[in-house]
Design an enzyme around this catalytic site. Structure first.
Site, PDB file in Angstrom:
ATOM      1  N   ASP A  59      33.615  20.708  43.079  1.00  0.00           N
ATOM      2  CA  ASP A  59      34.229  22.039  43.060  1.00  0.00           C
ATOM      3  C   ASP A  59      33.995  22.794  44.369  1.00  0.00           C
ATOM      4  O   ASP A  59      34.911  23.403  44.924  1.00  0.00           O
ATOM      5  CB  ASP A  59      33.663  22.861  41.893  1.00  0.00           C
ATOM      6  CG  ASP A  59      33.761  22.106  40.583  1.00  0.00           C
ATOM      7  OD1 ASP A  59      34.520  21.136  40.521  1.00  0.00           O
ATOM      8  OD2 ASP A  59      33.064  22.489  39.627  1.00  0.00           O
ATOM      9  N   GLU A 111      38.087  12.160  37.709  1.00  0.00           N
ATOM     10  CA  GLU A 111      37.285  13.118  36.930  1.00  0.00           C
ATOM     11  C   GLU A 111      35.963  12.495  36.494  1.00  0.00           C
ATOM     12  O   GLU A 111      35.940  11.348  36.018  1.00  0.00           O
ATOM     13  CB  GLU A 111      38.100  13.541  35.711  1.00  0.00           C
ATOM     14  CG  GLU A 111      37.947  14.984  35.353  1.00  0.00           C
ATOM     15  CD  GLU A 111      38.517  15.915  36.426  1.00  0.00           C
ATOM     16  OE1 GLU A 111      37.727  16.387  37.275  1.00  0.00           O
ATOM     17  OE2 GLU A 111      39.724  16.168  36.405  1.00  0.00           O
ATOM     18  N   HIS A 112      34.892  13.262  36.674  1.00  0.00           N
ATOM     19  CA  HIS A 112      33.525  12.796  36.390  1.00  0.00           C
ATOM     20  C   HIS A 112      33.189  11.599  37.280  1.00  0.00           C
ATOM     21  O   HIS A 112      32.465  10.696  36.874  1.00  0.00           O
ATOM     22  CB  HIS A 112      33.341  12.471  34.898  1.00  0.00           C
ATOM     23  CG  HIS A 112      33.325  13.717  34.054  1.00  0.00           C
ATOM     24  ND1 HIS A 112      32.176  14.433  33.826  1.00  0.00           N
ATOM     25  CD2 HIS A 112      34.324  14.386  33.433  1.00  0.00           C
ATOM     26  CE1 HIS A 112      32.481  15.491  33.073  1.00  0.00           C
ATOM     27  NE2 HIS A 112      33.771  15.487  32.832  1.00  0.00           N
ATOM     28  N   SER A 140      31.389  43.464  39.331  1.00  0.00           N
ATOM     29  CA  SER A 140      32.577  42.625  39.285  1.00  0.00           C
ATOM     30  C   SER A 140      33.628  43.287  38.419  1.00  0.00           C
ATOM     31  O   SER A 140      33.292  43.981  37.448  1.00  0.00           O
ATOM     32  CB  SER A 140      32.177  41.267  38.705  1.00  0.00           C
ATOM     33  OG  SER A 140      33.285  40.631  38.154  1.00  0.00           O
ATOM     34  N   TYR A 152      27.729  18.048  29.398  1.00  0.00           N
ATOM     35  CA  TYR A 152      28.009  17.548  30.750  1.00  0.00           C
ATOM     36  C   TYR A 152      26.793  16.767  31.263  1.00  0.00           C
ATOM     37  O   TYR A 152      26.902  15.658  31.770  1.00  0.00           O
ATOM     38  CB  TYR A 152      28.340  18.735  31.670  1.00  0.00           C
ATOM     39  CG  TYR A 152      28.664  18.349  33.100  1.00  0.00           C
ATOM     40  CD1 TYR A 152      29.979  18.165  33.496  1.00  0.00           C
ATOM     41  CD2 TYR A 152      27.664  18.187  34.046  1.00  0.00           C
ATOM     42  CE1 TYR A 152      30.281  17.820  34.802  1.00  0.00           C
ATOM     43  CE2 TYR A 152      27.951  17.841  35.351  1.00  0.00           C
ATOM     44  CZ  TYR A 152      29.268  17.662  35.733  1.00  0.00           C
ATOM     45  OH  TYR A 152      29.560  17.318  37.027  1.00  0.00           O
ATOM     46  N   GLU A 202      24.073  25.919  42.139  1.00  0.00           N
ATOM     47  CA  GLU A 202      24.489  25.605  40.778  1.00  0.00           C
ATOM     48  C   GLU A 202      23.467  24.698  40.082  1.00  0.00           C
ATOM     49  O   GLU A 202      23.093  24.931  38.942  1.00  0.00           O
ATOM     50  CB  GLU A 202      25.847  24.912  40.834  1.00  0.00           C
ATOM     51  CG  GLU A 202      26.654  25.133  39.603  1.00  0.00           C
ATOM     52  CD  GLU A 202      28.139  25.028  39.879  1.00  0.00           C
ATOM     53  OE1 GLU A 202      28.708  24.020  39.474  1.00  0.00           O
ATOM     54  OE2 GLU A 202      28.733  25.934  40.494  1.00  0.00           O
ATOM     55  N   SER A 210      36.857  26.292  38.247  1.00  0.00           N
ATOM     56  CA  SER A 210      35.822  26.472  39.262  1.00  0.00           C
ATOM     57  C   SER A 210      35.682  27.893  39.762  1.00  0.00           C
ATOM     58  O   SER A 210      35.516  28.119  40.970  1.00  0.00           O
ATOM     59  CB  SER A 210      36.064  25.564  40.475  1.00  0.00           C
ATOM     60  OG  SER A 210      35.861  24.256  40.127  1.00  0.00           O
ATOM     61  N   ALA A 246      37.372  28.698  32.561  1.00  0.00           N
ATOM     62  CA  ALA A 246      38.570  27.947  32.189  1.00  0.00           C
ATOM     63  C   ALA A 246      38.566  26.568  32.840  1.00  0.00           C
ATOM     64  O   ALA A 246      39.558  25.849  32.787  1.00  0.00           O
ATOM     65  CB  ALA A 246      39.814  28.724  32.594  1.00  0.00           C
TER      66      ALA A 246
END
Ligand code: GLA
Length: 433
Positions: A202, A45-46, A79, A254, A190, A151, A148
């Site tokens: 992701d 992670e990261h 959506s 982040y 992104e 991704s 959440a």
């Protein structure tokens, strides 16, 4: 209270929902429906934006997009989750970014792919894409919980990417190298058009993971390798715990972690921190007991000694040990080791993210502690953190019991009701109908 489980749509159902929403909104049939999965990261992670390794798997929970090309340069997006039609001109997004809303993701992928093709010397393909997909009508149905940390954004980007790839007749999704260009387009969408400085994990997961496998992803070389992750044959299930606490990757925290790593790499004289991790990790290295005197291993200490700022030291300690933990888990999977041999790596990963990287939160810590207490084979937060989800491996007959234990712990602490996903590694992005 009984635990709430979020079901994944079967591909047919997801496609039907997206198609019906499209027909109702645009009074026409879409040209097709494409699907792309959300992801969880098992460990690592990261590490992606530090040129390290990660080990994601694709969820059965996916985003479905029904698409049709427009002759003008408008994007019209509807959506199930945001029932108001969003309208944006691609030429406006080209000039004004970062932007908010679904148009930034969808348009970002189109503009991103044009750019990626150009950068790869595929000018002809870039022009073909611009000519064949000037604008787009989009209807989205999703079984990936939003915001959440699973991704959902990358899933939307990848579903659009495989869709426009086919609508423009580029054929990129048919080859592994072509898929990597689609990953790059999603990442650019992104980073540039949405303004979230994320690292590519992701999109790689959504586009490159295989069914029943975890993906060993080397984010320095973007080489990959699939490891079988046949949980049912081990009598295990992967339980995802959605803490239902918010998570936003564009809110600065982040980016601050990423900037700290880049600054540390500069001081340590490398372009990415991952370069400081040896290729083979010694079995004698302690990577799991964060409170022991011999944590972290000496090759990490040598680097930390060159840094002065206490916060920076903690961040680097997490990144270097996490990349090493991920490498070790890959080796253990390769050797067919049983989960009870690697559960400590998952637990240590969480502890390192909590203590050194400071991206966990009380709800995630509570979820992880409750799952472990209920007998899980390791538990950790997954994704960017600051809320979002945790994962835990449990005996298949203890999924409900573990979920109940988490609900009880959350109720006692007065947190939001958590939700759960019971998952198996699923297929990557592709066409449904
Ligand atoms: C988010 C980002 C990824 C990665 C993870 C943390 O999911 O989008 O690029 O950095 O956080 O591992």
């Amino acid at each position: 209270m009984e635990p709430e489980f979020i079901p994944a749509y079967q591909p047919k159902e997801g496609a039907r929902r997206a198609r019906e929403l499209f027909e109702k909104t645009f009074s026409a049939a879409p040209s097709g429906v494409w699907r792309a999965p959300g992801r969880v990261n098992v460990i690592g992670e990261h590490t992606d934006y530090n040129g390290g390794k990660a080990l994601p798997l694709a969820l059965p929970h996916a985003i479905y997009v029904a698409l049709k090309v427009r002759e003008d340069d408008q994007l019209k997006i509807i959506s199930e989750d945001f029932p108001e039609l969003s309208i944006l001109k691609l030429s406006d997004l080209e000039k004004h970014y970062p932007a908010k809303g679904p148009g930034a993701f969808v348009g970002g992928v189109i503009l991103g792919l044009v750019q990626v093709l150009r950068d790869s010397g595929l000018e002809e393909n870039a022009r073909q894409l611009q000519a064949r997909v000037p604008g787009l009508e989009v209807a989205v149905a999703s079984s990936v919980p939003l915001s959440a940390g699973l991704s959902s954004s990358a899933a939307l980007e990848c579903a659009i990417a495989v869709g426009i790839d086919e609508l423009a007749d580029l054929g990129l999704a048919e080859s592994f190298d072509g898929r990597k260009l689609l990953v790059a387009a999603g990442k650019l969408a992104e980073n540039r058009y949405v303004g979230a400085p994320t690292g590519g994990l992701d999109q790689s997961a959504s586009m490159l993971c295989e069914k029943d496998c975890v993906l060993e992803l080397d984010c320095a070389t973007w080489q990959t390798r699939s490891h079988p992750f046949d949980l049912p044959s081990l009598g295990l299930s992967l339980l995802v715990i959605d803490t239902c606490t918010s998570h936003d990757l564009a809110d600065g925290q982040y980016g601050a972690r990423r900037a700290a790593c880049e600054e540390a790499a500069r001081i340590l004289g490398v372009s990415e921190l991952g370069e400081l991790v040896p290729e083979t990790i010694s079995p004698a290295d302690n990577l799991t007991d964060l409170n022991a005197d011999n944590y972290p291993p000496s090759w990490v200490c040598q680097q930390l000694d060159k840094l002065e700022n206490a916060e920076q030291i903690s961040r680097v300690r997490h990144v270097l040990t996490e990349i090493a933990r991920c490498q070790l888990l890959c080796e253990l999977l390769e050797a067919g080791a049983a989960p009870d041999q690697w559960r400590k790596l998952l637990d240590a990963s969480h502890e390192s993210l909590r203590r050194d990287y400071e991206v966990s939160c009380e709800e995630l810590d509570t979820a992880v502690a409750a799952a472990r207490k209920a007998g899980a084979y390791g538990a950790r937060m997954t994704g960017g953190g600051f809320g979002g989800c945790a994962i835990t491996l449990v005996d298949s007959d203890r999924v409900e019991t573990t979920a109940r234990a988490v609900v009880k712990a959350f109720n006692k602490a007065g947190y939001n009701q958590p939700r759960f996903l019971s998952v198996l590694p699923s297929a990557p992005a592709g066409k449904v109908e």
